[in-house]
Design an enzyme around this catalytic site. Sequence first.
Site, PDB file in Angstrom:
ATOM      1  N   GLU A  94     -76.148 124.099  73.881  1.00 45.30           N
ATOM      2  CA  GLU A  94     -76.747 123.600  72.633  1.00 45.30           C
ATOM      3  C   GLU A  94     -76.923 122.081  72.621  1.00 45.30           C
ATOM      4  O   GLU A  94     -77.701 121.561  71.823  1.00 45.30           O
ATOM      5  CB  GLU A  94     -75.918 124.050  71.420  1.00 45.30           C
ATOM      6  CG  GLU A  94     -74.537 123.424  71.265  1.00 45.30           C
ATOM      7  CD  GLU A  94     -73.426 124.172  71.982  1.00 45.30           C
ATOM      8  OE1 GLU A  94     -73.727 124.934  72.926  1.00 45.30           O
ATOM      9  OE2 GLU A  94     -72.242 123.988  71.614  1.00 45.30           O
ATOM     10  N   HIS A 144     -71.794 123.798  77.133  1.00 49.17           N
ATOM     11  CA  HIS A 144     -72.424 123.897  75.814  1.00 49.17           C
ATOM     12  C   HIS A 144     -73.932 123.697  75.954  1.00 49.17           C
ATOM     13  O   HIS A 144     -74.414 122.556  75.883  1.00 49.17           O
ATOM     14  CB  HIS A 144     -71.881 122.798  74.886  1.00 49.17           C
ATOM     15  CG  HIS A 144     -70.467 123.004  74.459  1.00 49.17           C
ATOM     16  ND1 HIS A 144     -70.130 123.709  73.325  1.00 49.17           N
ATOM     17  CD2 HIS A 144     -69.301 122.604  75.011  1.00 49.17           C
ATOM     18  CE1 HIS A 144     -68.813 123.722  73.188  1.00 49.17           C
ATOM     19  NE2 HIS A 144     -68.291 123.053  74.200  1.00 49.17           N
ATOM     20  N   CYS A 189     -68.764 128.319  75.459  1.00 46.80           N
ATOM     21  CA  CYS A 189     -67.478 127.688  75.756  1.00 46.80           C
ATOM     22  C   CYS A 189     -66.304 128.617  75.413  1.00 46.80           C
ATOM     23  O   CYS A 189     -66.019 129.528  76.165  1.00 46.80           O
ATOM     24  CB  CYS A 189     -67.378 126.329  75.068  1.00 46.80           C
ATOM     25  SG  CYS A 189     -66.241 125.241  75.947  1.00 46.80           S
TER      26      CYS A 189
HETATM   27  N1  GLN Z   1     -60.516 125.572  73.546  1.00 46.75           N
HETATM   28  C1  GLN Z   1     -61.233 125.791  74.769  1.00 46.75           C
HETATM   29  C2  GLN Z   1     -60.884 124.758  75.818  1.00 46.75           C
HETATM   30  O1  GLN Z   1     -60.382 123.694  75.494  1.00 46.75           O
HETATM   31  C3  GLN Z   1     -62.734 125.821  74.532  1.00 46.75           C
HETATM   32  C4  GLN Z   1     -63.285 124.510  74.098  1.00 46.75           C
HETATM   33  C5  GLN Z   1     -64.620 124.634  73.441  1.00 46.75           C
HETATM   34  O2  GLN Z   1     -65.044 125.708  73.022  1.00 46.75           O
HETATM   35  N2  GLN Z   1     -65.329 123.531  73.310  1.00 46.75           N
HETATM   36  O3  GLN Z   1     -61.103 124.968  76.988  1.00 46.75           O
END
Ligand code: GLN
Length: 551
Positions: free
Chosen positions: A527, A525, A394
Amino acid sequence: MANKMKRTKYIFVVGGVMSGVGKGITTSSIGKILQSRGLSVTALKIDPYINVDAGTMNPTEHGEVFVLSDGYETDQDMGNYERFLNIELDRGNYMTTGLVYKTVIERERNLEYGGKCVQVVPDIPIEVIRRIRKAAKKVSADVAIIEIGGTAGEYENVLFLEAVRMMKIESPGDVITVMVSYLPTPSTVGEMKTKPTQHAVHLLNSAGIQPEIIVARADRPLDEKRKEKIAMFCSVRKEDVISAPDVESIYDVPLNFEKDCLSDILLAKLGLKGKKQNGSLREWERSVKRIHSATKEVRIGIVGKYFKTGDFVLSDAYISVIEAIKHAACAVDCKAVLTWIDSTEFEQDPEKLASLRQYDGIIIPGGFGSRGIEGKISVIRYCRENKIPYLGLCYGMQLAVIEYARNILGLQDAHTTEVNENTPYPVVDIMPQQKENMLKKNYGATMRLGQYKAKIVPNTIAHEAYGANSVLERHRHRYEVNPKYVEKLKKAGLVFSATSPDGVLMEIAELPKKKHPFFLASQFHPEFQSSLLSPNPLFLAFLEVCKKNRK
Ligand code: GLN
């Protein structure tokens, strides 16, 4: 198997003495052993907070926000249930005090109570029971296991305990309660003490509930004397006191429970006929054995911004990442040794980057905000230039794209508008819908959340890992790789190996194998979809390379 006549049984898991001793793992493990007896199981979590969901809670205080495939933001325990039970849960499996009250108030506003006075008791517990029954019915479960957050004697979960009491009156043969208690061994005494557990049971009794089973958590196994004492003073049979000592791996717990014949006890109490152990625990046992016997160590550095409050908090905030690493490590017969690295260290002293060479692989997990960002970007650069295997999750993907734009495309000051709204090169930018939410200061559940399909490009690391042309993975983010920069990045050698089906949103960025042993980062994600028996393919591919790369 839809069976309208099916009668669901309910197991409530409540805590005694103190929290944090493993109610979630107990709930998951009870589900696991019942599954192994051929029963269909579902699990619910009740959190006593006012927050309507877990989306607005700070992970460093409350632990990870676990995202379900339907996009619901929940407590980390939901992740444990999914990982142990290999089932997909949805928003119906999670509730908080805030959500329950919200529903009741909305219903009252819609005149659904027909003019009667709506009361905390019984209307709140009635709503809780309605939700529990609905979730069980939806999947036609033989058994629903419901974990109630907090411990007996707290003011906050009283109405949930009241729901347990009411359900038990409604259908006495279908409901049992398991108390997970803690037995301390004070160093000055040197002996395990049962008194706090006795008090906890009395507190539960005063809520009108007698536990049928007591799971005795302690740093060591329970001896006969202690079992007898608990049985005598807490009004349970001796065999219903289950010894639950600390274990090396959480995946040991279902196997330990079966040493005390817990599934037999549960079936007898619920009047259920389960099959004999159907062998599904055997596969589990084989994996657990592999966890214990693995001798080859792979050293993984996890780089983030961390508050120095000790490993306990850290491991709670990134529990799905840690478990996904362990699943993959187990599959490649290795033991993962994790090191937490604070990215701000590299901002103060860039010389420190060389210390990254000691790791077999580096992960940058998800995150928000600006602290430690430049440190993370320099870590990514170091991994890219020095061929250290890198997995970005992410934010870890967005920052990899920024690093590439800055150092390969030469777009100095390229950034995400999350950190620098005025960057000349917004290579990561907010999506229009998200911008509207931000302007309205509407933060709850407004990110791109939950499972979305990604299409995968052939002849890439991603394709090889998944062995498929598309995949469903879970998301939680507001920002995206800016489509305006995609062509430029591609021309400069970055491969976007997965995108949204319409090709607009970038889902995975990677470098070709001939340029780097493993450099891959996903916008989603991975995970959130990994278990001991089926590790996530991206983690697996990463761990395979880390193993090969071992120093
Ligand atoms: N801060 C980033 C976004 O909002 C990544 C979010 C995250 O890593 N879950 O897009």
